[in-house]
Design an enzyme around this catalytic site. Structure first.
Site, PDB file in Angstrom:
ATOM      1  N   GLY A   1     -10.414  -2.997   7.645  1.00  0.00           N
ATOM      2  CA  GLY A   1     -10.910  -2.681   6.312  1.00  0.00           C
ATOM      3  C   GLY A   1      -9.789  -2.792   5.300  1.00  0.00           C
ATOM      4  O   GLY A   1      -8.610  -2.677   5.649  1.00  0.00           O
TER       5      GLY A   1
ATOM      6  N   GLN B   1      -5.389  -1.306  -2.467  1.00  0.00           N
ATOM      7  CA  GLN B   1      -4.248  -1.638  -1.602  1.00  0.00           C
ATOM      8  C   GLN B   1      -3.585  -2.960  -1.976  1.00  0.00           C
ATOM      9  O   GLN B   1      -2.464  -3.222  -1.561  1.00  0.00           O
ATOM     10  CB  GLN B   1      -4.698  -1.706  -0.135  1.00  0.00           C
ATOM     11  CG  GLN B   1      -5.107  -0.350   0.415  1.00  0.00           C
ATOM     12  CD  GLN B   1      -5.631  -0.497   1.829  1.00  0.00           C
ATOM     13  OE1 GLN B   1      -6.795  -0.784   2.038  1.00  0.00           O
ATOM     14  NE2 GLN B   1      -4.761  -0.319   2.808  1.00  0.00           N
TER      15      GLN B   1
ATOM     16  N   CYS C   1      -3.733   2.646   8.853  1.00  0.00           N
ATOM     17  CA  CYS C   1      -3.961   2.061   7.532  1.00  0.00           C
ATOM     18  C   CYS C   1      -2.949   0.951   7.315  1.00  0.00           C
ATOM     19  O   CYS C   1      -1.773   1.112   7.637  1.00  0.00           O
ATOM     20  CB  CYS C   1      -3.791   3.147   6.475  1.00  0.00           C
ATOM     21  SG  CYS C   1      -4.030   2.541   4.802  1.00  0.00           S
ATOM     22  N   LEU C   2      -3.403  -0.171   6.762  1.00  0.00           N
ATOM     23  CA  LEU C   2      -2.487  -1.281   6.506  1.00  0.00           C
ATOM     24  C   LEU C   2      -1.417  -0.894   5.493  1.00  0.00           C
ATOM     25  O   LEU C   2      -0.363  -1.517   5.452  1.00  0.00           O
ATOM     26  CB  LEU C   2      -3.266  -2.506   6.010  1.00  0.00           C
ATOM     27  CG  LEU C   2      -4.239  -3.115   7.032  1.00  0.00           C
ATOM     28  CD1 LEU C   2      -5.006  -4.268   6.411  1.00  0.00           C
ATOM     29  CD2 LEU C   2      -3.496  -3.572   8.287  1.00  0.00           C
TER      30      LEU C   2
ATOM     31  N   HIS D   1     -12.869   5.796   4.879  1.00  0.00           N
ATOM     32  CA  HIS D   1     -11.422   5.611   4.707  1.00  0.00           C
ATOM     33  C   HIS D   1     -11.138   4.694   3.511  1.00  0.00           C
ATOM     34  O   HIS D   1     -10.300   5.003   2.658  1.00  0.00           O
ATOM     35  CB  HIS D   1     -10.845   5.038   6.015  1.00  0.00           C
ATOM     36  CG  HIS D   1      -9.411   4.633   5.957  1.00  0.00           C
ATOM     37  ND1 HIS D   1      -8.452   5.199   6.776  1.00  0.00           N
ATOM     38  CD2 HIS D   1      -8.758   3.716   5.196  1.00  0.00           C
ATOM     39  CE1 HIS D   1      -7.269   4.646   6.492  1.00  0.00           C
ATOM     40  NE2 HIS D   1      -7.435   3.741   5.552  1.00  0.00           N
ATOM     41  N   GLU D   2     -11.866   3.575   3.445  1.00  0.00           N
ATOM     42  CA  GLU D   2     -11.629   2.617   2.351  1.00  0.00           C
ATOM     43  C   GLU D   2     -12.072   3.188   1.011  1.00  0.00           C
ATOM     44  O   GLU D   2     -11.420   2.961  -0.010  1.00  0.00           O
ATOM     45  CB  GLU D   2     -12.345   1.285   2.616  1.00  0.00           C
ATOM     46  CG  GLU D   2     -11.964   0.571   3.901  1.00  0.00           C
ATOM     47  CD  GLU D   2     -10.465   0.462   4.123  1.00  0.00           C
ATOM     48  OE1 GLU D   2      -9.710   0.384   3.132  1.00  0.00           O
ATOM     49  OE2 GLU D   2     -10.033   0.472   5.287  1.00  0.00           O
TER      50      GLU D   2
ATOM     51  N   HIS E   1      -9.452   5.231  -0.628  1.00  0.00           N
ATOM     52  CA  HIS E   1      -8.427   4.454  -1.353  1.00  0.00           C
ATOM     53  C   HIS E   1      -8.821   4.266  -2.815  1.00  0.00           C
ATOM     54  O   HIS E   1      -7.972   4.294  -3.700  1.00  0.00           O
ATOM     55  CB  HIS E   1      -8.244   3.073  -0.722  1.00  0.00           C
ATOM     56  CG  HIS E   1      -7.364   3.059   0.495  1.00  0.00           C
ATOM     57  ND1 HIS E   1      -6.042   3.447   0.463  1.00  0.00           N
ATOM     58  CD2 HIS E   1      -7.602   2.686   1.772  1.00  0.00           C
ATOM     59  CE1 HIS E   1      -5.507   3.303   1.680  1.00  0.00           C
ATOM     60  NE2 HIS E   1      -6.442   2.856   2.494  1.00  0.00           N
TER      61      HIS E   1
HETATM   62 NI    NI Z   1      -6.218   2.350   4.507  1.00  0.00          NI
END
Ligand code: NI
Length: 185
Positions: free
Chosen positions: A62, A67, A108-109, A150-151, A154
């Site tokens: 995701g 991000q 998380c990226l 989660h996304e 952000h």
């Molecule tokens: Ni993330």
């Protein structure tokens, strides 16, 4: 409104895409609150395609526009093993969440190499628009439910580590700082 969301399979993955740089925690830009998407145009479709390729290349399941330093309410998600179940959500809202919760180990990226447990509703119904501006509802459970929540965090400027204790957050920041220093050396 669709019962089903658009599923963009490999055929819908664009060839003319760019990989976007991903902001890393604790970059202050990750704290920005995203604004609603208002124009469903070529620019938005290009952004969604670039975000999808950036997510697949990472690899991740995701990615939120926040991000990649674009502060608009847009997320892409693909939790499938086969990487052919891409969901694009513009202006996502959770219209229902189960009382039942589930604990999942999240990563998380934007927080590379860090994984920890977060408790969230086990099932959610998400209402969103696709890249054409069409509204749809999607019932999510399992990893898809976790990932969408989660996304969406952000988009509100929230990274999953903020669910952890202050002590753990301190340790994570120290760890990431040390790693950055090592990489720079
Ligand atoms: Ni993330």
């Amino acid at each position: 409104m669709h019962a089903e969301p658009p599923a963009y399979g490999p055929a819908r993955r664009e060839s003319n895409v760019a990989l976007l740089p991903i902001l890393e925690y604790p970059d202050p830009r990750l704290k920005k609150v995203a604004q609603p998407v208002t124009r469903f145009d070529e620019r938005l479709r290009k952004l969604a395609a670039d975000m999808a390729e950036t997510m697949y290349a990472a690899p991740g399941v995701g990615l939120a526009a926040t991000q990649v330093d674009v502060h608009e309410r847009l997320i892409v998600v693909d939790v499938s093993e086969t990487k052919d179940q891409l969901y694009v959500f513009a202006n996502p809202e959770i219209v229902w969440a189960s009382e039942e919760t589930v604990v999942c180990e999240e990563g998380c990226l934007s927080v590379p190499g860090i994984y920890d447990e977060v408790r969230r509703p086990a099932k959610v119904r998400v209402r969103a628009q696709d890249v054409q501006g069409e509204t749809f509802d999607l019932d999510c459970e399992g990893l898809l439910a976790v990932c969408v929540q989660h996304e969406m965090d952000h988009l509100l400027g929230k990274v999953f580590v903020e669910y952890l204790s202050p002590l753990k957050q301190d340790r994570i920041r120290t760890k990431l700082k040390k790693r950055k220093a090592r990489e720079a050396a």
